[in-house]
Design a protein around this motif. Structure first.
Motif, mmCIF file in Angstrom:
data_model
loop_
_atom_site.group_PDB
_atom_site.id
_atom_site.type_symbol
_atom_site.label_atom_id
_atom_site.label_comp_id
_atom_site.label_asym_id
_atom_site.label_seq_id
_atom_site.Cartn_x
_atom_site.Cartn_y
_atom_site.Cartn_z
ATOM 1 N N LEU A 71 108.783 51.694 1.703
ATOM 2 C CA LEU A 71 107.680 52.480 1.154
ATOM 3 C C LEU A 71 106.356 51.758 1.352
ATOM 4 O O LEU A 71 105.352 52.379 1.742
ATOM 5 N N LEU A 72 106.338 50.426 1.118
ATOM 6 C CA LEU A 72 105.114 49.648 1.322
ATOM 7 C C LEU A 72 104.674 49.700 2.786
ATOM 8 O O LEU A 72 103.504 49.941 3.068
ATOM 9 N N ARG A 73 105.622 49.484 3.706
ATOM 10 C CA ARG A 73 105.266 49.514 5.123
ATOM 11 C C ARG A 73 104.788 50.891 5.552
ATOM 12 O O ARG A 73 103.892 51.026 6.377
ATOM 13 N N ALA A 74 105.403 51.912 4.996
ATOM 14 C CA ALA A 74 104.996 53.273 5.342
ATOM 15 C C ALA A 74 103.564 53.549 4.887
ATOM 16 O O ALA A 74 102.758 54.125 5.625
ATOM 17 N N ILE A 75 103.251 53.130 3.662
ATOM 18 C CA ILE A 75 101.885 53.329 3.154
ATOM 19 C C ILE A 75 100.892 52.540 3.985
ATOM 20 O O ILE A 75 99.816 53.041 4.339
ATOM 21 N N GLN A 76 101.235 51.288 4.337
ATOM 22 C CA GLN A 76 100.349 50.471 5.172
ATOM 23 C C GLN A 76 100.119 51.120 6.527
ATOM 24 O O GLN A 76 99.002 51.117 7.050
ATOM 25 N N SER A 77 101.183 51.679 7.095
ATOM 26 C CA SER A 77 101.056 52.324 8.402
ATOM 27 C C SER A 77 100.181 53.557 8.328
ATOM 28 O O SER A 77 99.310 53.770 9.171
ATOM 29 N N ILE A 78 100.381 54.373 7.316
ATOM 30 C CA ILE A 78 99.587 55.599 7.177
ATOM 31 C C ILE A 78 98.124 55.272 6.923
ATOM 32 O O ILE A 78 97.221 55.855 7.527
ATOM 33 N N VAL A 79 97.878 54.311 6.026
ATOM 34 C CA VAL A 79 96.498 53.902 5.748
ATOM 35 C C VAL A 79 95.881 53.253 6.981
ATOM 36 O O VAL A 79 94.717 53.491 7.323
ATOM 37 N N GLY A 80 96.686 52.440 7.684
ATOM 38 C CA GLY A 80 96.183 51.775 8.881
ATOM 39 C C GLY A 80 95.801 52.746 9.969
ATOM 40 O O GLY A 80 94.818 52.546 10.681
ATOM 41 N N ASN A 81 96.579 53.836 10.111
ATOM 42 C CA ASN A 81 96.237 54.836 11.127
ATOM 43 C C ASN A 81 94.960 55.580 10.773
ATOM 44 O O ASN A 81 94.215 56.007 11.650
ATOM 45 N N ALA A 82 94.703 55.741 9.481
ATOM 46 C CA ALA A 82 93.466 56.389 9.061
ATOM 47 C C ALA A 82 92.291 55.437 9.147
ATOM 48 O O ALA A 82 91.191 55.803 9.528
ATOM 49 N N SER A 83 92.506 54.172 8.812
ATOM 50 C CA SER A 83 91.484 53.135 8.883
ATOM 51 C C SER A 83 92.192 51.819 9.181
ATOM 52 O O SER A 83 92.784 51.217 8.279
ATOM 53 N N PRO A 84 92.145 51.353 10.444
ATOM 54 C CA PRO A 84 92.915 50.159 10.841
ATOM 55 C C PRO A 84 92.453 48.864 10.187
ATOM 56 O O PRO A 84 93.099 47.843 10.349
ATOM 57 N N MET A 85 91.357 48.891 9.449
ATOM 58 C CA MET A 85 90.851 47.670 8.825
ATOM 59 C C MET A 85 91.275 47.598 7.361
ATOM 60 O O MET A 85 91.011 48.518 6.589
ATOM 61 N N ARG A 86 91.935 46.512 7.002
ATOM 62 C CA ARG A 86 92.315 46.301 5.615
ATOM 63 C C ARG A 86 91.287 45.411 4.920
ATOM 64 O O ARG A 86 90.585 44.646 5.558
ATOM 65 N N SER A 87 91.252 45.495 3.617
ATOM 66 C CA SER A 87 90.324 44.669 2.841
ATOM 67 C C SER A 87 90.947 43.308 2.572
ATOM 68 O O SER A 87 91.331 42.971 1.442
ATOM 69 N N VAL A 88 91.073 42.529 3.639
ATOM 70 C CA VAL A 88 91.680 41.200 3.553
ATOM 71 C C VAL A 88 90.706 40.190 4.129
ATOM 72 O O VAL A 88 90.097 40.432 5.182
ATOM 73 N N VAL A 89 90.513 39.067 3.462
ATOM 74 C CA VAL A 89 89.671 37.986 3.968
ATOM 75 C C VAL A 89 90.547 36.754 4.173
ATOM 76 O O VAL A 89 91.202 36.292 3.234
ATOM 77 N N THR A 90 90.568 36.254 5.410
ATOM 78 C CA THR A 90 91.344 35.066 5.748
ATOM 79 C C THR A 90 90.389 33.976 6.201
ATOM 80 O O THR A 90 89.519 34.232 7.047
#
Length: 364
Positions: free
Chosen positions: A62-81
């Motif tokens: 479920l987590l991967r599915a949500i990440q994939s769907i959100v990523g396809n809509a906006s490939p940028m995540r709010s992550v700072v490395t």
């Protein structure tokens, strides 16, 4: 999706679940089959909608599915490395990657741009302004698709130059990272003037004829080869504005522009005919003749260059072959005497008033 309000079941209060109360003698809720199946189907819809095959033993779908769907809509995540040393990035670290290469050279490797990664964005940004080399490297045989006019497949790496330099890259799930944006899109190889002695971020170097390694600057070497102004080291004198092939194997040299005026190439107009791109041109020495001791009339003949008389007309602030900028330098009896009347030959160079700025060239 809602609580099972319309389903009669033991222990439901307005469709909501309750605990058993032994004191009051009321039973706890029994989950209706229709509701349990409905909840399961809702989750499966998300998993299959992301293109995943449902697996009973996999609790992370479920987590991967949500990440994939959100990523396809906006490939940028709010992550700072944040990085201070070389390392390979992982999928969860893609977002804004801040890199400090102040202590040593750094190589940051991107994850494989394959189907498992999907369509993802990453912004790589340099934080330090040291001279240490900072490389952003594609994984394996992947390529970063920049300067595809020089190489259609792109290049295996790029360099971040100067504090604040950044690139935004997007994976295509097929082995490539495509530039979406960058700090500076000035065309590769363009010379210009700067108002600071510091090197500005965005991919710039000094216009100083430096020798570079082909393996470290493959796109710039490709540019030089396709430029129409690539010469050899042996023929560099008088052609300092050209690229050269360096040692012929591992190096090449950039154009030299320090201390020179830049002129627009004639390209068939006929004003400055027969000029080769990047070639040097000596300064013009203008001259005229006066009668003996300055008493005669000004002579009727002119010359735009005294090279035919053996004078070196390269503009240098010193005596050169008896010629000095800006004064009567050929008195009677010298080898530059032009007639039998003891005429004086006066010469000058027409260097315009000017201001000197540092020259720079776009390297990536």
């Amino acid at each position: 999706m809602d609580y099972p309000k319309s389903v009669p079941s033991v222990g439901l209060v307005d469709g909501r679940f309750v605990d058993e109360n032994p004191v009051a003698g009321t039973p706890g809720s029994l989950i209706p089959a229709v509701w349990g199946n409905s909840v399961t189907q809702e989750i499966l819809n998300v998993i299959t909608g992301a293109g995943l095959a449902a697996a009973e033993a996999d609790t992370g779908q479920l987590l991967r599915a949500i990440q994939s769907i959100v990523g396809n809509a906006s490939p940028m995540r709010s992550v700072v490395t944040r990085l201070t040393a070389s390392r390979a990035l992982t999928d969860p670290e893609l977002g804004l990657v801040l890199i400090d290469g102040g202590s040593s050279a750094v190589t940051v490797t991107l994850p494989p741009a394959n189907a498992a990664l999907g369509v993802r964005d990453v912004i790589v940004r340099r934080m330090d302004n040291s001279g240490n080399r900072l490389i952003v490297q594609a994984s394996g045989s992947d390529r970063i698709r920049f300067h595809t006019h020089l190489s259609p497949s792109g290049y295996p790496f790029l360099v971040l130059m100067g504090g604040g330099d950044w690139w935004q890259l997007r994976s295509d799930a097929a082995g490539s990272w495509w530039p979406v944006g960058r700090f500076d899109n000035t065309p590769l190889g363009r010379p210009f003037f700067e108002t600071t002695i510091l090197l500005s971020p965005g991919g710039y170097g000094a216009l100083n004829g430096t020798v570079m390694k082909r393996a470290e600057w493959p796109w710039l070497w490709d540019h030089a080869q396709l430029s129409g102004m690539l010469g050899t080291e042996a023929a560099r004198a008088g052609n300092e504005g050209k690229w050269t092939s360096g040692d012929g194997a591992a190096t090449f040299r950039g154009p030299e522009g320090r201390g020179e005026f830049l002129r627009v190439l004639d390209e068939g107009r006929g004003v400055d005919a027969a000029r080769a791109m990047g070639s040097f041109q000596v300064g013009s020495t203008h001259s005229y003749a006066m009668g003996a001791n300055g008493a005669g009339a000004v002579g009727a003949w002119w010359s735009d260059s005294l090279t035919s008389f053996g004078a070196d007309t390269r503009e240098e602030p010193q005596y050169v072959s008896g010629l000095y900028n800006g004064g009567p330098v050929f008195p009677a009896g010298t080898s530059y005497q032009r007639d039998a009347a003891n005429a004086l030959l006066l010469a000058f160079k027409s260097r315009p008033r000017n201001i000197a700025y540092p020259g720079r060239i776009k390297l990536i």
